[in-house]
Design a protein around this motif. Structure first.
Motif, short mmCIF file in Angstrom:
data_model
loop_
_atom_site.label_atom_id
_atom_site.label_comp_id
_atom_site.label_asym_id
_atom_site.label_seq_id
_atom_site.Cartn_x
_atom_site.Cartn_y
_atom_site.Cartn_z
N VAL A 245 1.02 -0.96 -0.28
CA VAL A 245 0.58 0.28 -0.22
C VAL A 245 1.00 1.31 0.14
N ILE A 246 0.41 2.05 -0.71
CA ILE A 246 1.68 3.31 -1.34
C ILE A 246 0.51 4.76 -0.86
N ARG A 247 1.18 5.53 -0.35
CA ARG A 247 0.49 7.01 -0.34
C ARG A 247 0.81 7.86 -0.98
N CYS A 248 0.23 8.06 -1.99
CA CYS A 248 -0.42 8.78 -3.20
C CYS A 248 -0.56 10.27 -2.73
N GLU A 249 -0.08 11.08 -3.98
CA GLU A 249 -0.07 12.30 -3.52
C GLU A 249 -0.21 13.88 -4.65
N ASP A 250 -0.99 14.25 -4.85
CA ASP A 250 -1.55 15.48 -6.38
C ASP A 250 -0.40 16.12 -5.62
N GLU A 251 0.55 16.43 -6.32
CA GLU A 251 0.88 18.15 -6.13
C GLU A 251 0.55 19.13 -6.25
N ASN A 252 -0.58 19.17 -7.12
CA ASN A 252 -1.56 20.28 -7.56
C ASN A 252 -2.29 21.00 -6.33
N SER A 253 -2.87 19.35 -6.07
CA SER A 253 -4.19 19.78 -4.82
C SER A 253 -3.12 19.35 -3.34
N ARG A 254 -2.65 17.98 -3.35
CA ARG A 254 -2.46 18.01 -2.07
C ARG A 254 -2.98 16.73 -1.53
N LYS A 255 -4.02 16.08 -2.20
CA LYS A 255 -4.57 15.32 -1.92
C LYS A 255 -3.86 14.96 -1.57
N GLN A 256 -4.66 13.22 -0.87
CA GLN A 256 -3.56 12.32 -0.83
C GLN A 256 -5.20 11.03 -0.80
N ALA A 257 -4.41 10.13 -1.66
CA ALA A 257 -4.81 8.16 -1.25
C ALA A 257 -3.98 7.08 -1.31
N PHE A 258 -4.34 6.28 -0.91
CA PHE A 258 -4.21 4.74 -0.45
C PHE A 258 -4.52 4.33 -1.55
N VAL A 259 -2.76 3.49 -2.34
CA VAL A 259 -3.25 3.01 -2.93
C VAL A 259 -2.57 1.38 -3.41
N GLY A 260 -3.23 0.73 -3.62
CA GLY A 260 -2.30 -1.12 -3.57
C GLY A 260 -1.60 -0.94 -4.82
N VAL A 261 -0.49 -1.46 -4.87
CA VAL A 261 0.34 -1.95 -6.09
C VAL A 261 0.77 -3.78 -5.76
N GLY A 262 0.77 -4.80 -6.69
CA GLY A 262 1.30 -5.95 -6.98
C GLY A 262 1.74 -6.25 -7.78
#
Length: 211
Positions: A126-143
């Motif tokens: 699970v990686i913590r992703c962030e939009d550089e413009n809006s600074r919104k974060q979301a958790f994304v699963g990577v396999g």
């Protein structure tokens, strides 16, 4: 007054832009995996951690390439998707940034703050992703398809943490050395002033003290 304020803001913005342009950005690609699977991460069911079996593994939300890049003191994990290429021949595609995790290790957070292994597999994270413009974060699963590829990601993270720790230790040593040199310089100046004061109190050649 308003005109002066606007002018000062413009000057400040120009100076800031000039500093940004002069700033050297060093990028080094550490890892490239051609195919990873991306999943939506549901809310945690227990405090034990994320479980890949809850992600509906047979139906990923996207299939991307994964790039790991060190940019100065940051580590970027980029998920690169594909889309039809504008003005390209029919069927041609191009890569675009699907999501990005920016690891800024500063000692305040462990690496698991940005990249966390699931508890039921060594190939899913699970990686913590962030939009550089809006600074919104979301958790994304990577396999990963292969365990060796997942291990390569872990090794990149470990190497990055060690390199940042080495840089911080070297910086601390340089700071302490500079502080010590400054203290020695001040002490030397005080000694010189003391010697000069004593020399004024001493008798000149041939001079005697009379009571």
């Amino acid at each position: 007054m308003i005109g002066r304020t606007n002018a000062s803001k413009k000057v400040s913005n120009v100076e800031q832009n000039t500093e940004d342009e002069n700033k050297v950005v060093l990028e080094h690609k550490l890892l490239r995996v051609e195919e990873v699977f991306v999943y939506q991460v549901p809310p945690l069911k227990t405090s034990d951690g994320h479980r890949a079996e809850d992600w509906n593994l047979a139906n990923p939300a996207a299939t991307c390439a994964l790039n790991v890049i060190q940019r100065n003191s940051d580590l970027l994990i980029r998920l690169m998707g594909k889309r039809p290429k504008l003005d390209g021949p029919p069927g041609s595609t191009e890569e675009h940034l699907f999501a990005q995790c920016k690891v800024c290790y500063d000692g305040k957070h462990k690496v698991e703050y940005w990249v966390e292994s699931v508890v039921d597999s060594s190939r899913y994270f699970v990686i913590r992703c962030e939009d550089e413009n809006s600074r919104k974060q979301a958790f994304v699963g990577v396999g990963f398809r292969e365990r060796d590829e997942a291990l390569s990601l872990k090794m990149c993270l470990s190497d990055y943490i060690r390199s940042v720790d080495r840089e911080n230790k070297a910086l601390d040593l340089m700071t302490k050395k500079a502080e010590q040199d400054q203290l020695e310089e001040v002490a030397s100046e005080n000694d010189n002033e003391t010697c000069a004061s004593l020399s004024k109190l001493s008798f000149k050649e041939g001079e005697k003290n009379s009571y």
